[in-house]
Design a protein around this motif. Structure first.
Motif, PDB file in Angstrom:
ATOM      1  N   GLY A 245      -2.068  54.100  82.601  1.00 35.50           N
ATOM      2  CA  GLY A 245      -0.996  53.314  83.180  1.00 35.50           C
ATOM      3  C   GLY A 245      -0.156  54.103  84.150  1.00 35.50           C
ATOM      4  O   GLY A 245      -0.272  55.322  84.278  1.00 35.50           O
ATOM      5  N   ASP A 246       0.709  53.389  84.835  1.00 36.58           N
ATOM      6  CA  ASP A 246       1.702  53.964  85.734  1.00 36.58           C
ATOM      7  C   ASP A 246       2.989  54.151  84.929  1.00 36.58           C
ATOM      8  O   ASP A 246       3.611  53.174  84.511  1.00 36.58           O
ATOM      9  CB  ASP A 246       1.913  53.036  86.931  1.00 36.58           C
ATOM     10  CG  ASP A 246       2.867  53.618  87.956  1.00 36.58           C
ATOM     11  OD1 ASP A 246       3.999  53.972  87.579  1.00 36.58           O
ATOM     12  OD2 ASP A 246       2.466  53.726  89.133  1.00 36.58           O
ATOM     13  N   ARG A 247       3.374  55.399  84.698  1.00 44.21           N
ATOM     14  CA  ARG A 247       4.506  55.675  83.814  1.00 44.21           C
ATOM     15  C   ARG A 247       5.794  55.037  84.321  1.00 44.21           C
ATOM     16  O   ARG A 247       6.574  54.474  83.531  1.00 44.21           O
ATOM     17  CB  ARG A 247       4.691  57.191  83.676  1.00 44.21           C
ATOM     18  CG  ARG A 247       5.748  57.569  82.631  1.00 44.21           C
ATOM     19  CD  ARG A 247       5.920  59.069  82.530  1.00 44.21           C
ATOM     20  NE  ARG A 247       6.840  59.409  81.453  1.00 44.21           N
ATOM     21  CZ  ARG A 247       6.487  59.603  80.197  1.00 44.21           C
ATOM     22  NH1 ARG A 247       5.202  59.488  79.858  1.00 44.21           N
ATOM     23  NH2 ARG A 247       7.378  59.902  79.276  1.00 44.21           N
ATOM     24  N   HIS A 248       6.013  55.094  85.633  1.00 46.03           N
ATOM     25  CA  HIS A 248       7.244  54.548  86.182  1.00 46.03           C
ATOM     26  C   HIS A 248       7.329  53.038  85.958  1.00 46.03           C
ATOM     27  O   HIS A 248       8.360  52.515  85.489  1.00 46.03           O
ATOM     28  CB  HIS A 248       7.343  54.864  87.671  1.00 46.03           C
ATOM     29  CG  HIS A 248       8.485  54.182  88.364  1.00 46.03           C
ATOM     30  ND1 HIS A 248       9.795  54.524  88.155  1.00 46.03           N
ATOM     31  CD2 HIS A 248       8.505  53.142  89.250  1.00 46.03           C
ATOM     32  CE1 HIS A 248      10.585  53.756  88.883  1.00 46.03           C
ATOM     33  NE2 HIS A 248       9.827  52.905  89.560  1.00 46.03           N
ATOM     34  N   MET A 249       6.232  52.315  86.258  1.00 49.25           N
ATOM     35  CA  MET A 249       6.272  50.855  86.120  1.00 49.25           C
ATOM     36  C   MET A 249       6.328  50.438  84.658  1.00 49.25           C
ATOM     37  O   MET A 249       7.039  49.494  84.288  1.00 49.25           O
ATOM     38  CB  MET A 249       5.052  50.238  86.814  1.00 49.25           C
ATOM     39  CG  MET A 249       4.993  50.514  88.306  1.00 49.25           C
ATOM     40  SD  MET A 249       3.779  49.487  89.156  1.00 49.25           S
ATOM     41  CE  MET A 249       4.645  47.930  89.211  1.00 49.25           C
ATOM     42  N   LEU A 250       5.595  51.147  83.779  1.00 54.36           N
ATOM     43  CA  LEU A 250       5.660  50.815  82.366  1.00 54.36           C
ATOM     44  C   LEU A 250       7.050  51.102  81.806  1.00 54.36           C
ATOM     45  O   LEU A 250       7.542  50.380  80.935  1.00 54.36           O
ATOM     46  CB  LEU A 250       4.601  51.610  81.589  1.00 54.36           C
ATOM     47  CG  LEU A 250       3.169  51.080  81.657  1.00 54.36           C
ATOM     48  CD1 LEU A 250       2.230  52.000  80.892  1.00 54.36           C
ATOM     49  CD2 LEU A 250       3.074  49.660  81.115  1.00 54.36           C
ATOM     50  N   SER A 251       7.703  52.147  82.304  1.00 55.59           N
ATOM     51  CA  SER A 251       9.055  52.450  81.851  1.00 55.59           C
ATOM     52  C   SER A 251      10.004  51.313  82.187  1.00 55.59           C
ATOM     53  O   SER A 251      10.830  50.905  81.356  1.00 55.59           O
ATOM     54  CB  SER A 251       9.543  53.753  82.498  1.00 55.59           C
ATOM     55  OG  SER A 251       8.760  54.849  82.079  1.00 55.59           O
ATOM     56  N   ARG A 252       9.880  50.756  83.393  1.00 51.49           N
ATOM     57  CA  ARG A 252      10.749  49.636  83.778  1.00 51.49           C
ATOM     58  C   ARG A 252      10.480  48.416  82.901  1.00 51.49           C
ATOM     59  O   ARG A 252      11.405  47.702  82.493  1.00 51.49           O
ATOM     60  CB  ARG A 252      10.540  49.284  85.241  1.00 51.49           C
ATOM     61  CG  ARG A 252      10.987  50.361  86.215  1.00 51.49           C
ATOM     62  CD  ARG A 252      11.310  49.766  87.548  1.00 51.49           C
ATOM     63  NE  ARG A 252      12.378  48.777  87.446  1.00 51.49           N
ATOM     64  CZ  ARG A 252      12.785  48.018  88.457  1.00 51.49           C
ATOM     65  NH1 ARG A 252      12.209  48.156  89.645  1.00 51.49           N
ATOM     66  NH2 ARG A 252      13.754  47.144  88.308  1.00 51.49           N
ATOM     67  N   ALA A 253       9.194  48.163  82.614  1.00 50.77           N
ATOM     68  CA  ALA A 253       8.850  46.979  81.831  1.00 50.77           C
ATOM     69  C   ALA A 253       9.366  47.100  80.402  1.00 50.77           C
ATOM     70  O   ALA A 253      10.042  46.192  79.888  1.00 50.77           O
ATOM     71  CB  ALA A 253       7.331  46.777  81.842  1.00 50.77           C
ATOM     72  N   VAL A 254       9.063  48.221  79.737  1.00 46.95           N
ATOM     73  CA  VAL A 254       9.468  48.383  78.341  1.00 46.95           C
ATOM     74  C   VAL A 254      10.981  48.550  78.246  1.00 46.95           C
ATOM     75  O   VAL A 254      11.619  48.099  77.280  1.00 46.95           O
ATOM     76  CB  VAL A 254       8.720  49.566  77.708  1.00 46.95           C
ATOM     77  CG1 VAL A 254       9.151  49.756  76.257  1.00 46.95           C
ATOM     78  CG2 VAL A 254       7.216  49.344  77.782  1.00 46.95           C
ATOM     79  N   ALA A 255      11.597  49.192  79.236  1.00 46.83           N
ATOM     80  CA  ALA A 255      13.052  49.350  79.221  1.00 46.83           C
ATOM     81  C   ALA A 255      13.748  47.998  79.227  1.00 46.83           C
ATOM     82  O   ALA A 255      14.791  47.815  78.569  1.00 46.83           O
ATOM     83  CB  ALA A 255      13.495  50.186  80.419  1.00 46.83           C
ATOM     84  N   ASN A 256      13.215  47.039  79.938  1.00 44.36           N
ATOM     85  CA  ASN A 256      13.801  45.696  79.933  1.00 44.36           C
ATOM     86  C   ASN A 256      13.768  45.095  78.531  1.00 44.36           C
ATOM     87  O   ASN A 256      14.721  44.417  78.104  1.00 44.36           O
ATOM     88  CB  ASN A 256      13.050  44.793  80.914  1.00 44.36           C
ATOM     89  CG  ASN A 256      13.423  45.060  82.354  1.00 44.36           C
ATOM     90  OD1 ASN A 256      14.570  45.376  82.656  1.00 44.36           O
ATOM     91  ND2 ASN A 256      12.461  44.939  83.260  1.00 44.36           N
ATOM     92  N   LEU A 257      12.663  45.330  77.807  1.00 46.05           N
ATOM     93  CA  LEU A 257      12.579  44.794  76.437  1.00 46.05           C
ATOM     94  C   LEU A 257      13.602  45.475  75.532  1.00 46.05           C
ATOM     95  O   LEU A 257      14.254  44.804  74.708  1.00 46.05           O
ATOM     96  CB  LEU A 257      11.155  45.004  75.896  1.00 46.05           C
ATOM     97  CG  LEU A 257      10.010  44.367  76.700  1.00 46.05           C
ATOM     98  CD1 LEU A 257       8.670  44.668  76.042  1.00 46.05           C
ATOM     99  CD2 LEU A 257      10.196  42.866  76.835  1.00 46.05           C
TER     100      LEU A 257
END
Length: 449
Positions: A325-337
């Motif tokens: 995965g892309d760490r930056h994009m996954l961080s944004r997605a999971v951070a929203n949750l």
């Protein structure tokens, strides 16, 4: 049809010709046997018997002496024979025949017996010609009937097809005129036109849903941008009306920057969603330990949880759980949750982050003790700008879950919402590294840059 009728005619002609040839050959064989057994007198008697008009036979016989004077048979004289390409002789049979006075064509063969006696054996082809004419008449009549039925059937079928197509065209015209609820009627026959109408109706339903979603998004954007822009204008206008003050201007500018940052955050989120849904070329999928990723994220939000009086717990396996995965994009997605869980969990509640594996999938779950989301709303909250609160006074822009789903889908995974009794649990499912590599190879080339 023409080829079939021609084949029938050709086979019929071949059969009639073969039958005539075999009949003459059999007759010659029989007469030759009579001649060997009974001599010339016996042959004359046999020919006279077989050429008797009362027998109604179409066979022709003529036995002559050396000077071609008739000795026996049903022909009065030796005919003018014409040798054909097939080896048989043809001659015209007029009033010498026994049927009528009209000229017929006869087929025959001749040979010379001992003592110069000549024998001609043939057959009147009038029956063959009549039978052939009847076959031609029957085939022409059948062909005409088949052509007529084909034309009538073709007209009927084409009119039915054109009527269905015209129904589709009329429905399309009404839809283009603004009647978006119109749908193509079905006949219930289950044929190709019904299947086409079903597909078109499904496509129209999807388009209508997308248009409704676009209208909803447009309304939500207008609502979410109108308030901050109005506050921004009012603040600047009041600063201009009031007495000049450096401190007042500084305060107004700082508040204006805050409002502008919120507006920019909204547009940035929209761009990120569009980029993720388009298969962002920025998404470089690399090996990533999802367990370590979740622990880092928990460490980042632990001070926020403590400030709100919440407990933030992390549950992961000791061994690495590797995904791509892309760490930056996954961080944004999971951070929203995680931010949603912290926002809606009451003081004293608990937010849990867990990472597990299930077959070929890795699962990251964020559970809270908040009010949760009704089951019938859990799919709609992924729509852009959608909020459970109709008044839209709660902080946020309603894009967090939309961005999370777009990013997770980009990585070949899914995100689901479920009950936590009470509360909500958001589960992100991502393929493990080996499965993710297969998914990445299946993506279009321009999405793997």
């Amino acid at each position: 049809m023409l080829a079939m009728l021609a084949l029938i005619y050709w086979q019929t002609v071949i059969y009639g010709t073969r039958q005539t040839d075999e009949t003459i050959d059999a007759e010659i064989t029989g007469l030759a046997e009579q001649y060997r057994q009974r001599g010339l007198a016996g042959l004359v008697a046999v020919i006279n018997e077989r050429s008797n008009p009362e027998r109604g036979s179409s066979m022709l016989y003529l036995l002559t002496d050396q000077r071609q004077h008739p000795l026996a048979g049903n022909l009065s004289r030796w005919p003018d024979l014409e040798v054909q390409a097939d080896g048989w002789m043809r001659f015209r049979l007029s009033d010498d025949g026994r049927r009528d006075s009209s000229p017929h064509i006869a087929q025959a063969t001749s040979f010379v017996l001992a003592g110069g006696v000549q024998l001609l054996v043939g057959r009147d082809l009038a029956e063959n010609t009549a039978f052939r004419n009847r076959i031609v008449t029957a085939l022409v009549s059948s062909g005409a009937l088949m052509l007529l039925l084909g034309l009538v059937g073709g007209i009927v079928l084409s009119r039915r097809a054109l009527a269905r197509i015209e129904t589709i065209n009329r429905t399309g015209d009404l839809i283009m005129a603004g009647e978006f609820s119109r749908r193509i009627p079905l006949k219930g026959s289950g044929d190709e036109f019904d299947r086409l109408a079903q597909n078109l109706n499904a496509m129209l339903d999807q388009i209508e849903r997308l248009m409704a979603g676009m209208r909803q998004v447009t309304d939500n954007i207008a609502h979410d941008l109108r308030s901050p822009l109005g506050r921004l204008r009012s603040r600047i206008e009041m600063a201009l009306i009031e007495e000049p003050s450096t401190e007042r201007y500084r305060d107004v500018l700082q508040q204006t920057i805050g409002e502008a940052d919120q507006l920019l955050a909204t547009f940035t989120a929209l761009l990120d969603i569009a980029e993720a849904e388009a298969g962002s070329p920025r998404a470089k999928l690399v090996p990533l330990d999802l367990a370590a990723f979740a622990r880092d994220l928990a460490d980042l939000y632990e001070p926020v949880a403590e400030e709100k009086g919440l407990a933030l717990k992390i549950e992961t396996a000791a061994q690495p759980i590797e995904v791509r995965g892309d760490r930056h994009m996954l961080s944004r997605a999971v951070a929203n949750l995680v931010e949603n869980a912290l926002k809606y969990t009451p003081t004293g509640g608990t937010v849990r982050i867990s990472v597990t594996t299930d077959g070929t999938m890795a699962r990251l779950a964020v559970a809270d003790d908040g009010p949760g989301i009704p089951p019938d709303e859990r799919e709609r909250v992924f729509d852009r700008f959608y909020r459970l609160e109709a008044s839209r006074t709660t902080e946020g822009n309603g894009l967090g879950l939309s961005l999370a789903r777009a990013v997770v889908r980009l990585h070949g995974g899914t995100i689901t919402l479920g009950g936590n009794g009470p509360g909500l649990v958001a589960t992100v499912s991502l393929p493990l590294a080996a499965t993710a590599e297969q998914f990445e190879r299946s993506m279009p080339v321009n999405n793997r840059r």
